[in-house]
Design a protein around this motif. Structure first.
Motif, PDB file in Angstrom:
ATOM      1  N   ASN A  53       0.610  -0.679  -0.095  1.00 56.94           N
ATOM      2  CA  ASN A  53      -0.095   0.005   0.233  1.00 56.94           C
ATOM      3  C   ASN A  53       0.848   1.153   0.323  1.00 56.94           C
ATOM      4  N   PRO A  54       0.610   2.309  -0.204  1.00 56.15           N
ATOM      5  CA  PRO A  54       0.950   3.501  -0.142  1.00 56.15           C
ATOM      6  C   PRO A  54       1.517   3.887   0.949  1.00 56.15           C
ATOM      7  N   PRO A  55       0.777   4.075   1.669  1.00 56.56           N
ATOM      8  CA  PRO A  55       2.113   4.070   3.408  1.00 56.56           C
ATOM      9  C   PRO A  55       3.178   3.404   3.467  1.00 56.56           C
ATOM     10  N   ARG A  56       3.170   2.712   2.907  1.00 56.36           N
ATOM     11  CA  ARG A  56       3.914   1.020   2.600  1.00 56.36           C
ATOM     12  C   ARG A  56       4.320   0.894   4.281  1.00 56.36           C
ATOM     13  N   THR A  57       2.469   0.495   4.644  1.00 55.51           N
ATOM     14  CA  THR A  57       2.671  -0.636   6.465  1.00 55.51           C
ATOM     15  C   THR A  57       2.451  -1.388   6.398  1.00 55.51           C
ATOM     16  N   ALA A  58       1.897  -1.918   4.622  1.00 48.49           N
ATOM     17  CA  ALA A  58       0.872  -3.359   4.816  1.00 48.49           C
ATOM     18  C   ALA A  58       0.624  -4.219   3.031  1.00 48.49           C
ATOM     19  N   ILE A  59       0.888  -5.195   3.161  1.00 49.14           N
ATOM     20  CA  ILE A  59       1.348  -6.165   2.109  1.00 49.14           C
ATOM     21  C   ILE A  59      -0.097  -7.259   2.176  1.00 49.14           C
ATOM     22  N   THR A  60      -0.453  -6.709   0.469  1.00 47.77           N
ATOM     23  CA  THR A  60      -1.916  -7.549   0.322  1.00 47.77           C
ATOM     24  C   THR A  60      -1.358  -8.373  -0.477  1.00 47.77           C
TER      25      THR A  60
END
Length: 208
Positions: A53-60
């Motif tokens: 995700n753009p904030p680099r807080t999660a990988i889906t």
């Protein structure tokens, strides 16, 4: 007495600081995923993709052909499916990260006393320590979408090597267990909303 009180106060402060893990930080903008590899019965070529995700807080990680089923007439090989994913990650100097929570989203249908089990573990290349998350649902469930989150205690979160490019290994499985109802059917699979089964790995970041 005043000396003892001072020593006691220092001990409380010192050991309290040791007992309190450092709070996570905002992720560095330089973090990126550089490669992906997949292997397993639940993830044939072309059926898995990931999004950072753009904030680099999660990988889906999204699966389009990942399911398991059990019941009369269904081969035992269909009871469990797995997928091993390797993600090459670029970690900027002075940072480390760990997976804080795992979110599962999918669809299941279960007869009485039939169980659906979804699990995931992760570890970094050359590290022995692993972190494991899992969810279990027991029927009867006539057919429903589900969302479930598993959280790692901050002390048990497995952190990547400090400021080093590495490989993040994500191993997952889905399984149907009808051992307590041999005539029962069970199914866990793609979310009926958009035809996908998602596993979301939420990240914590620290300076190191």
């Amino acid at each position: 007495m005043r000396l003892f009180a001072t020593i006691a106060a220092f001990a409380v402060a010192f050991f309290g600081a040791l007992a309190s893990p450092t709070l996570p930080l905002p992720p560095p903008s330089e973090f990126n995923i550089t490669s992906i590899g997949v292997n397993g019965s639940g993830c044939p070529t072309g059926t898995v993709y990931y999004v950072l995700n753009p904030p680099r807080t999660a990988i889906t990680v999204t699966f389009s052909n990942y399911y398991a089923s059990a019941g009369p007439g269904i081969s035992i090989t269909e009871n469990r499916k797995n997928c091993a994913i390797t993600l090459g990650v670029h970690v900027p100097g002075g940072y480390t990260f760990a997976i804080a929570t795992v979110d599962y989203r999918g669809f299941y249908q279960l007869d009485y006393n039939v169980k659906a089990i979804q699990s995931a573990l992760y570890y970094f290349q050359s590290q022995i320590t692993q972190a494991v998350a899992s969810s279990t649902r027991t029927g009867p469930i006539t057919g429903a979408n589900y969302v479930y989150q598993d959280e790692f205690d901050i002390w048990s979160q497995v952190r990547c090597p400090c400021g080093a490019d590495t490989v993040l290994n994500l191993d997952s499985s889905v399984r149907i267990d009808n051992s307590e109802n041999k005539n029962g059917f069970g199914y866990i699979a793609n979310d009926s909303v958009d035809g996908h089964l998602d596993t979301i790995f939420n990240l914590n970041w620290w300076r190191c």
